[in-house]
Design an enzyme around this catalytic site. Structure first.
Site, PDB file in Angstrom:
ATOM      1  N   HIS A 255       0.211   0.239 -12.514  1.00  0.00           N
ATOM      2  CA  HIS A 255      -0.796   0.442 -11.304  1.00  0.00           C
ATOM      3  C   HIS A 255      -1.813  -0.435 -11.523  1.00  0.00           C
ATOM      4  O   HIS A 255      -2.205  -0.726 -12.647  1.00  0.00           O
ATOM      5  CB  HIS A 255      -1.157   2.110 -11.410  1.00  0.00           C
ATOM      6  CG  HIS A 255      -1.740   2.581 -10.326  1.00  0.00           C
ATOM      7  ND1 HIS A 255      -3.353   2.355 -10.019  1.00  0.00           N
ATOM      8  CD2 HIS A 255      -1.435   3.245  -9.076  1.00  0.00           C
ATOM      9  CE1 HIS A 255      -3.475   2.887  -8.869  1.00  0.00           C
ATOM     10  NE2 HIS A 255      -2.221   3.603  -8.144  1.00  0.00           N
TER      11      HIS A 255
ATOM     12  N   HIS B 281       0.896  -1.246  -0.129  1.00  0.00           N
ATOM     13  CA  HIS B 281       0.099  -0.229   0.010  1.00  0.00           C
ATOM     14  C   HIS B 281       0.984   1.321  -0.185  1.00  0.00           C
ATOM     15  O   HIS B 281       1.198   1.763  -1.108  1.00  0.00           O
ATOM     16  CB  HIS B 281      -0.697   0.084   1.207  1.00  0.00           C
ATOM     17  CG  HIS B 281      -2.070   1.026   1.193  1.00  0.00           C
ATOM     18  ND1 HIS B 281      -1.994   1.794   0.377  1.00  0.00           N
ATOM     19  CD2 HIS B 281      -2.894   1.133   2.086  1.00  0.00           C
ATOM     20  CE1 HIS B 281      -3.443   2.478   0.552  1.00  0.00           C
ATOM     21  NE2 HIS B 281      -3.741   2.177   1.700  1.00  0.00           N
TER      22      HIS B 281
ATOM     23  N   ASP C 133       4.537   7.136  -7.177  1.00  0.00           N
ATOM     24  CA  ASP C 133       5.515   6.633  -5.999  1.00  0.00           C
ATOM     25  C   ASP C 133       7.022   6.925  -6.522  1.00  0.00           C
ATOM     26  O   ASP C 133       8.082   7.062  -5.833  1.00  0.00           O
ATOM     27  CB  ASP C 133       5.222   5.232  -5.623  1.00  0.00           C
ATOM     28  CG  ASP C 133       4.090   5.323  -4.710  1.00  0.00           C
ATOM     29  OD1 ASP C 133       3.926   6.035  -3.854  1.00  0.00           O
ATOM     30  OD2 ASP C 133       3.081   4.286  -4.644  1.00  0.00           O
TER      31      ASP C 133
END
Ligand code: CMC
Length: 437
Positions: free
Chosen positions: A307, A266, A365
């Site tokens: 993703h 996560h 990220d």
């Protein structure tokens, strides 16, 4: 409710089961399966991949088209024109604030940035090398022991005071985690600074110096907070809703969200990006690692690429990339060996057939990890920063849920364990087959 009815035919049943369907304002229609329980059936959906767990008006994601909307506003417009605190107001209240409302909101948040002095003593109980997320889970949960004057969750006024306290205190606590690990004195917030300037000041300032915050870096930090503010019913948000459905206090609920975010699947991906760059070590090794990522027989993946929801591009990554370029230019870090690897990797992945065909674009990220590394934030603090930005999203969902008639979250199961059997005396009982643990 829509005119459409879903009809479920079960072989062993004489009659088909008719289920109502609902349309939202955007997104797929949903089938209401609540009536199935009375017919003797549960639905089975591990990981909730096909289950809408609630109705919500806060955030909408269309992964196929790279869309992320907060209260209807596209994330790229918010990132370009708004700031983190205005976005917090939007998420909490549903509308953008007027100038006066914005000014009041900022004032309220600034007034709540300090934490109780006893919290500093609480920190001293942690070993200096404690993981900052371990400290955050403990400290945020403990806030309910300090601010019990606003814990009546049935009172919207109490709820909003707790919301202000949490949003305001998260950067202070995050910076305290860092200072504790460095053995440096905690910094008090400075009310003359903006939210993100204050965070940078509490992280990198010392009581010996006047506040000095680079505006490019504090703007980048503000964007990182803003881009992480909410992401619909993800694991940590769903955890906060589930905890809140039992009537738990807001600080306990947010602590449960922080614990969930801590998991590498996560919130931990940006940390994984930096670890991967360190493992690659040198630009000359990139081809080898890219080949490993493309090899079907090798489990290695390029961290920060791809993703689960965004299959064409991650709209947050587009904004983060621009911010990343600004930060690297501002700090003159274009020649930093690790960041050179990152830039080269980005180019290769954007041009390589494998990555293009599988739609594996750099995600949020990838860039946020590089920015935070460039700013000088240690990797184990990355998830803490994610939690700081996400706190408002968690609270907005918790508050939305409490505004409706709350039903305690209680999933059912497909039981595959032992059927009823009789207890046998220990003497003469065969050894247990220990296959579970
Ligand atoms: N590097 C190399 N190959 C990849 C990668 C990658 N990062 N990601 C996916 N693939 C390949 C995968 O091997 C598979 O190939 P094939 O079709 O030949 O079997 C194909 O692409 C589809 O992969 P998938 O696992 O079915 O895709 P998914 O949507 O289930 O996974 C993901 C999404 C994010 C888990 C995955 O892309 C991944 O592991 N990425 C690296 C970790 C990462 O950066 N995570 C952060 C995501 S952003 C988090 C957030 O929104 O907060």
């Amino acid at each position: 409710m829509t005119d459409k009815k879903a009809t479920l035919n079960i072989d062993s049943e004489n009659e088909a089961i008719s289920l109502p369907t609902y349309s939202g304002s955007l997104g797929p229609d949903v089938i209401d399966v609540r009536g199935l329980t009375s017919k003797g059936y549960f639905t089975y959906d591990p990981g909730f991949v096909s289950t809408a767990s609630c109705e919500s008006k806060i955030t909408f994601i269309d992964g196929a088209n790279g869309v992320l909307l907060h209260r209807g506003y596209p994330i790229d417009q918010l990132a370009e024109k708004s700031d983190f605190l205005e976005t917090c107001y939007l998420l909490l209240h549903g509308e953008l604030p007027s100038l006066d409302e914005y000014t009041d909101f900022v004032k309220i948040i600034i007034n709540h940035t300090m934490v109780h002095e006893s919290i500093a003593r609480f920190f001293r109980g942690f070993h200096h090398d404690s993981h900052p997320m371990a400290m955050m889970c403990g400290i945020v949960g403990a806030l309910s022991a300090f601010y019990h004057d606003s814990l009546d969750i049935t009172d919207p006024r109490h709820r909003i005071i707790s919301a202000h306290r949490l949003i305001a205190k998260m950067p202070t606590l995050a910076a305290m985690c860092y200072k504790h690990s460095q053995g440096q004195p905690f910094m008090y917030p400075n009310n003359n600074l903006s939210y993100s300037e204050n965070f940078m000041h509490m992280m990198f300032g010392t009581p010996c110096d006047d506040p000095q915050v680079n505006p490019v870096l504090s703007r980048a930090m503000d964007k990182i907070f803003l881009l992480h503010a909410d992401h619909e019913q993800n694991a940590s948000t769903s955890t906060v809703r589930l905890a809140g459905s039992s009537g738990a206090n807001p600080f306990a609920c947010i602590a449960s969200g922080i614990a969930t975010l801590w998991g590498p699947a996560h919130g931990g991906a940006n940390e994984a990006v930096l670890k991967m760059l360190e493992e690659i070590g040198d630009v000359s090794n990139i081809d080898k690692f890219v080949a490993k990522a493309k090899d079907k027989n090798d489990p290695f993946r390029l961290m920060g690429f791809g993703h689960r929801v965004y299959k064409n591009f991650d709209p947050r990554a587009k904004v983060m990339k621009e911010t990343c370029d600004e930060v690297l230019a501002e700090l003159g870090l274009e020649d930093d060996p690790l960041l050179k690897i990152a830039k080269r990797l980005e180019t290769i992945a954007l041009e390589d057939e494998y990555f293009i065909e599988k739609k594996l674009y750099p995600n949020v990220d990838f860039y946020s990890g590089i920015i935070m590394k460039a700013i000088g934030i240690p990797t184990d603090m990355f998830t803490v920063i994610f939690a700081t930005g996400r706190t408002v999203g968690w609270i907005a969902h918790w508050h939305e849920m409490l505004g409706e008639s709350v039903k305690i979250g209680r999933p059912r199961q497909l039981y595959t364990g032992a059927k009823p059997r009789d207890y046998s005396p220990r003497e003469g009982r065969p050894a247990a087959a220990k296959e579970v643990f």
